[in-house]
Design a protein around this motif. Structure first.
Motif, PDB file in Angstrom:
ATOM      1  N   ASP A 111      -5.570  -8.425   4.157  1.00 21.20           N
ATOM      2  CA  ASP A 111      -4.752  -7.244   3.865  1.00 21.20           C
ATOM      3  C   ASP A 111      -3.725  -7.008   4.953  1.00 21.20           C
ATOM      4  O   ASP A 111      -2.550  -6.714   4.670  1.00 21.20           O
ATOM      5  CB  ASP A 111      -5.629  -5.982   3.753  1.00 21.20           C
ATOM      6  CG  ASP A 111      -6.506  -5.991   2.515  1.00 21.20           C
ATOM      7  OD1 ASP A 111      -7.330  -5.060   2.390  1.00 21.20           O
ATOM      8  OD2 ASP A 111      -6.377  -6.924   1.693  1.00 21.20           O
ATOM      9  N   SER A 150      -3.490  -0.879   9.937  1.00 20.69           N
ATOM     10  CA  SER A 150      -3.949  -1.423   8.670  1.00 20.69           C
ATOM     11  C   SER A 150      -5.426  -1.094   8.538  1.00 20.69           C
ATOM     12  O   SER A 150      -6.234  -1.550   9.352  1.00 20.69           O
ATOM     13  CB  SER A 150      -3.731  -2.943   8.638  1.00 20.69           C
ATOM     14  OG  SER A 150      -4.287  -3.488   7.462  1.00 20.69           O
ATOM     15  N   ARG A 186       3.601  -8.904   6.927  1.00 12.42           N
ATOM     16  CA  ARG A 186       4.744  -9.618   6.355  1.00 12.42           C
ATOM     17  C   ARG A 186       5.699  -8.622   5.719  1.00 12.42           C
ATOM     18  O   ARG A 186       6.911  -8.669   5.912  1.00 12.42           O
ATOM     19  CB  ARG A 186       4.239 -10.619   5.298  1.00 12.42           C
ATOM     20  CG  ARG A 186       5.115 -11.862   5.150  1.00 12.42           C
ATOM     21  CD  ARG A 186       4.307 -13.057   4.659  1.00 12.42           C
ATOM     22  NE  ARG A 186       3.302 -13.482   5.623  1.00 12.42           N
ATOM     23  CZ  ARG A 186       2.082 -13.950   5.301  1.00 12.42           C
ATOM     24  NH1 ARG A 186       1.715 -14.027   4.043  1.00 12.42           N
ATOM     25  NH2 ARG A 186       1.234 -14.318   6.243  1.00 12.42           N
ATOM     26  N   LYS A 187       5.122  -7.684   4.961  1.00 15.31           N
ATOM     27  CA  LYS A 187       5.936  -6.678   4.259  1.00 15.31           C
ATOM     28  C   LYS A 187       6.733  -5.824   5.239  1.00 15.31           C
ATOM     29  O   LYS A 187       7.919  -5.566   5.046  1.00 15.31           O
ATOM     30  CB  LYS A 187       4.998  -5.774   3.440  1.00 15.31           C
ATOM     31  CG  LYS A 187       5.482  -5.533   2.005  1.00 15.31           C
ATOM     32  CD  LYS A 187       4.616  -4.529   1.272  1.00 15.31           C
ATOM     33  CE  LYS A 187       3.491  -5.221   0.504  1.00 15.31           C
ATOM     34  NZ  LYS A 187       2.281  -4.378   0.398  1.00 15.31           N
ATOM     35  N   ASN A 188       6.044  -5.386   6.317  1.00  9.62           N
ATOM     36  CA  ASN A 188       6.692  -4.477   7.266  1.00  9.62           C
ATOM     37  C   ASN A 188       7.380  -5.199   8.421  1.00  9.62           C
ATOM     38  O   ASN A 188       7.872  -4.543   9.337  1.00  9.62           O
ATOM     39  CB  ASN A 188       5.660  -3.498   7.831  1.00  9.62           C
ATOM     40  CG  ASN A 188       5.042  -2.652   6.736  1.00  9.62           C
ATOM     41  OD1 ASN A 188       5.721  -2.234   5.806  1.00  9.62           O
ATOM     42  ND2 ASN A 188       3.740  -2.429   6.822  1.00  9.62           N
ATOM     43  N   MET A 189       7.377  -6.537   8.366  1.00  9.51           N
ATOM     44  CA  MET A 189       8.020  -7.336   9.409  1.00  9.51           C
ATOM     45  C   MET A 189       7.479  -6.988  10.807  1.00  9.51           C
ATOM     46  O   MET A 189       8.234  -6.810  11.748  1.00  9.51           O
ATOM     47  CB  MET A 189       9.544  -7.088   9.398  1.00  9.51           C
ATOM     48  CG  MET A 189      10.138  -7.124   8.003  1.00  9.51           C
ATOM     49  SD  MET A 189      11.060  -8.619   7.745  1.00  9.51           S
ATOM     50  CE  MET A 189      12.660  -8.063   8.315  1.00  9.51           C
ATOM     51  N   ASN A 190       6.154  -6.865  10.930  1.00  7.96           N
ATOM     52  CA  ASN A 190       5.559  -6.640  12.244  1.00  7.96           C
ATOM     53  C   ASN A 190       5.662  -7.916  13.080  1.00  7.96           C
ATOM     54  O   ASN A 190       5.554  -9.019  12.551  1.00  7.96           O
ATOM     55  CB  ASN A 190       4.080  -6.242  12.116  1.00  7.96           C
ATOM     56  CG  ASN A 190       3.926  -4.869  11.488  1.00  7.96           C
ATOM     57  OD1 ASN A 190       3.570  -4.746  10.316  1.00  7.96           O
ATOM     58  ND2 ASN A 190       4.209  -3.840  12.265  1.00  7.96           N
ATOM     59  N   LEU A 240      -0.790  -9.464   4.955  1.00  3.72           N
ATOM     60  CA  LEU A 240       0.142  -9.151   3.875  1.00  3.72           C
ATOM     61  C   LEU A 240       1.031  -7.984   4.293  1.00  3.72           C
ATOM     62  O   LEU A 240       2.256  -8.000   4.120  1.00  3.72           O
ATOM     63  CB  LEU A 240      -0.629  -8.772   2.603  1.00  3.72           C
ATOM     64  CG  LEU A 240      -1.254  -9.942   1.832  1.00  3.72           C
ATOM     65  CD1 LEU A 240      -2.183  -9.420   0.726  1.00  3.72           C
ATOM     66  CD2 LEU A 240      -0.158 -10.814   1.221  1.00  3.72           C
ATOM     67  N   SER A 241       0.352  -6.975   4.872  1.00  5.46           N
ATOM     68  CA  SER A 241       1.055  -5.780   5.314  1.00  5.46           C
ATOM     69  C   SER A 241       2.060  -6.107   6.424  1.00  5.46           C
ATOM     70  O   SER A 241       3.180  -5.586   6.451  1.00  5.46           O
ATOM     71  CB  SER A 241       0.018  -4.765   5.780  1.00  5.46           C
ATOM     72  OG  SER A 241       0.626  -3.632   6.298  1.00  5.46           O
ATOM     73  N   HIS A 270       1.582   0.895  14.141  1.00  5.22           N
ATOM     74  CA  HIS A 270       1.269   0.626  12.728  1.00  5.22           C
ATOM     75  C   HIS A 270      -0.204   0.290  12.577  1.00  5.22           C
ATOM     76  O   HIS A 270      -0.766  -0.462  13.382  1.00  5.22           O
ATOM     77  CB  HIS A 270       2.107  -0.557  12.224  1.00  5.22           C
ATOM     78  CG  HIS A 270       3.545  -0.204  12.047  1.00  5.22           C
ATOM     79  ND1 HIS A 270       4.398  -0.935  11.260  1.00  5.22           N
ATOM     80  CD2 HIS A 270       4.285   0.808  12.544  1.00  5.22           C
ATOM     81  CE1 HIS A 270       5.605  -0.389  11.293  1.00  5.22           C
ATOM     82  NE2 HIS A 270       5.556   0.668  12.068  1.00  5.22           N
TER      83      HIS A 270
END
Ligand SMILES: Nc1nc2c(ncn2[C@@H]2O[C@H](COP(=O)(O)OP(=O)(O)OP(=O)(O)O)[C@@H](O)[C@H]2O)c(=O)[nH]1
Ligand SMILES: Nc1nc2c(ncn2[C@@H]2O[C@H](COP(=O)(O)OP(=O)(O)OP(=O)(O)O)[C@@H](O)[C@H]2O)c(=O)[nH]1
Ligand SMILES: [Mg+2]
Ligand SMILES: [Mg+2]
Lengths: 290, 269
Positions: free
Chosen positions: A168, A155, A174-178, A171-172, A153
């Motif tokens: 950024d 960013s 958290r959204k994608n549960m990395n 946030l990303s 992944h």
């Protein structure tokens, strides 16, 4: 042929059946030069030889059966313990844990970021790699290409600032549960106040679990100052020594460990993602001493 | 005084530290200390500095004229080849030369794009292959373009490669073949790009790179850091390869011609 020096030296030591203090003095002069040829910092080499002298002129050693063997062993053992005898793991507690890569220009941060990405992916941690270099032409694209190559992944950089880029990516993540975030920062000089300040700001705001100093194995005397500056200003939790697939002896590792106490956590041994190796202190001691 | 010349042990030790921490190596440091010990204290700086300047003053091999004039940058990974190629392009272009780049690093992620961005910023023409393509083919195409577009200078930026990797070093031979086919005088210059923070490994790099290409000069980069760049001494003195330029920052203008006196003076500060 630098390797030849230390083995010659040990050979010379082994043939002696009794070592006088004067012998030890001249041996240590040779040892110091071998360390300097291996890029160990002048002050670190000097201190190291002093430590060896104290151990080597002990009664027990001088009168032992093969004092040369004992001194040779003292040197490698002392260096191994200085380089850190425990296997050093990455600290991965955190939701998600954040690992920040820092270092001088061209040391191998972006490449190492991809390697660590694959390493963490193979551990099932689903990492997110964050491009935070707003300055270098095609820096973000470089990481992006590596991420697409290795299925990681990505960013992209936020060109307004490194700080915004980090924001950024979190946030990303958290959204994608990395399961982890790797920050690839721009190369910078340890004496560039503004750029070092940027790292301090990122560290204070986002509290990364690891700050890894990425250093080229061919770095010379200045490795000491570089590591000390980064550690004093930013604070580092570990070192990655890159381009170990070359023939640089890597004495910088000893200097940096001596001045910061930060362990070498990985070695870069090539340009591919799989070229990331564990650090073995004994093996490194043998490489440095030749 | 006496057997140790006119310096105290402490003075010798601190001189030794200054010289060795410059990365010049303990052998050269010892040579300079011996000189220092034979001089009056107020003459030491001057005599050491002039000795260093003497070692750095190597006549540049006057490269034969050719149109286009071909310059190639080579070196181990991350030393600053791409950035230095851009800076050199700007320097020559500012002097009125018609410059064209060959983005011959077809290997590294975004290697081509990095130089393309520089070329666009500087308004300099560029020929690039694609990632994964053959770098010798890019050089061939760039030579053709340089001729057809009537350029004065072609600057070839190659991929970083460790001198210990024979297959990568052999690629340099392949590029050389392509160049020599066009003109036996090519390349007019091959500049090895070295990082000023490099220690004793610099000598090994120069030795092996010179077995695969005829090096005409050194670009010493990142001299704006705290390293003194002493690693170049054995290369310049023993291999007779002059330092031509210094990289002193990351922008296109952070580039200057090498000045031995200034360099030697800075080392001894
Ligand atoms: N042989 C070898 N090459 C490496 C290694 N690590 C990185 N490289 C190469 O070194 C060069 C520089 O690597 P980068 O990852 O771009 O370095 P960086 O620290 O991100 O550079 P900046 O962002 O400009 O500071 C590239 O050509 C990499 O492929 C390694 O362990 N071995
Ligand atoms: N401070 C400073 N940084 C430099 C200098 N020259 C190059 N750099 C930086 O060093 C890093 C590597 O530069 P590149 O031009 O990509 O190096 P390279 O040799 O082409 O790298 P590879 O192609 O991967 O082997 C970049 O971050 C550059 O901005 C210099 O003179 N001073
Ligand atoms: Mg990078
Ligand atoms: Mg490049």
């Amino acid at each position: 042929n630098l390797t030849k020096n230390f083995s010659d030296l040990f050979l010379k030591l082994r043939r002696k059946s009794y070592l006088t203090e004067k012998d030890v003095d001249s041996i240590l002069r040779d040892v110091r030069n071998v360390l300097l040829e291996a890029d160990v910092n002048y002050k670190v080499a000097k201190n190291f030889c002093e430590e060896i002298r104290v151990k080597a002129v002990g009664e027990k050693v001088l009168k032992s059966l093969s004092p040369g063997d004992v001194v040779a062993k003292i040197i490698v053992d002392e260096m191994t313990s200085l380089l850190g005898s425990l296997k050093q793991e990455l600290k991965l507690a955190g939701t998600p844990p954040v690992i920040m890569l820092v270092g001088l220009q061209g040391s191998g941060k972006t490449t190492t970021c991809a390697k660590l990405g694959v390493f963490l992916k193979n551990k099932g941690m689903n990492p997110l790699l964050s491009a935070c270099d707003v300055k270098r032409p095609a820096a973000s694209e470089q990481l992006e290409v590596l991420c697409s190559k290795y299925g990681l992944h990505f960013s992209p950089v936020n060109i307004s600032s490194a700080l915004k880029s980090v924001e950024d990516s979190l946030l990303s993540a958290r959204k994608n549960m990395n399961g982890a975030v790797l920050l690839d920062t721009a190369g910078r000089l340890h004496v560039d106040e503004e750029m070092i300040g940027e790292l301090v700001e990122i560290k204070e705001k986002f509290k990364p679990q690891e700050v890894l100093l990425v250093v080229d194995a061919m770095t010379g005397q200045e490795a000491l100052q570089i590591a000390e500056s980064f550690n004093q200003r930013v604070g580092i939790s570990g070192i990655v020594l890159t381009k170990m697939d070359g023939d640089a002896r890597g004495g910088a590792a000893l200097s940096m460990k001596a001045v910061t106490g930060a362990p070498v956590k990985f070695l870069g041994t090539g340009e591919r993602a799989e070229d990331l190796s564990e650090f073995y202190p004994h093996r490194m001691a043998q490489r440095i001493t030749g | 005084a006496g057997s140790r010349g006119k310096l105290s042990d402490e003075e010798i030790s601190s001189l030794e530290e200054a010289l060795i921490t410059s990365d010049m190596g303990h052998e050269l440091a010892l040579e300079l200390i011996k000189i220092a010990m034979s001089k009056d204290p107020d003459k030491i700086y001057e005599s050491i500095r002039s000795e260093l300047v003497k070692k750095l003053e190597v006549p540049a091999k006057t490269a034969p004229k050719a149109i286009p004039y071909v310059i190639m940058t080579v070196g181990v990974n991350g030393t600053g080849k791409t950035t230095s190629s851009a800076k050199l392009g700007k320097l020559l272009s500012d002097r009125g030369r018609k410059v064209i780049f060959a983005a011959a690093d077809t290997y590294r992620a975004a290697g081509v794009l990095q130089l393309q961005i520089w070329a666009e910023k500087l308004g300099i023409d560029i020929v690039s292959g694609y990632e994964g393509g053959d770098s010798a083919a890019v050089v061939h195409d760039a030579l053709e373009a340089a001729v057809s577009r009537e350029k004065d200078v072609l600057i070839i930026d190659t991929a970083g490669r460790l001198h210990t990797k024979v297959n990568l070093m052999n690629e340099l031979l392949k590029i050389d073949k392509v160049l020599k086919k066009k003109n036996p005088l090519y390349p007019n210059e091959t500049l090895i790009v070295m990082d000023a923070t490099t220690g004793q490994n610099a000598v090994s790099q120069a030795k092996i790179f010179s077995e695969f290409s005829s090096l005409t000069g050194i670009i010493l980069t990142k001299y704006d850091g705290t390293s003194k760049g002493g690693c170049i001494f054995p290369i310049v003195e023993k291999m007779k390869i002059p330092v031509k330029y210094l990289g002193i920052g990351e922008s296109e203008d952070d580039f200057e011609e090498f000045d031995p006196l200034k360099f030697a003076g800075a080392l001894l500060k």
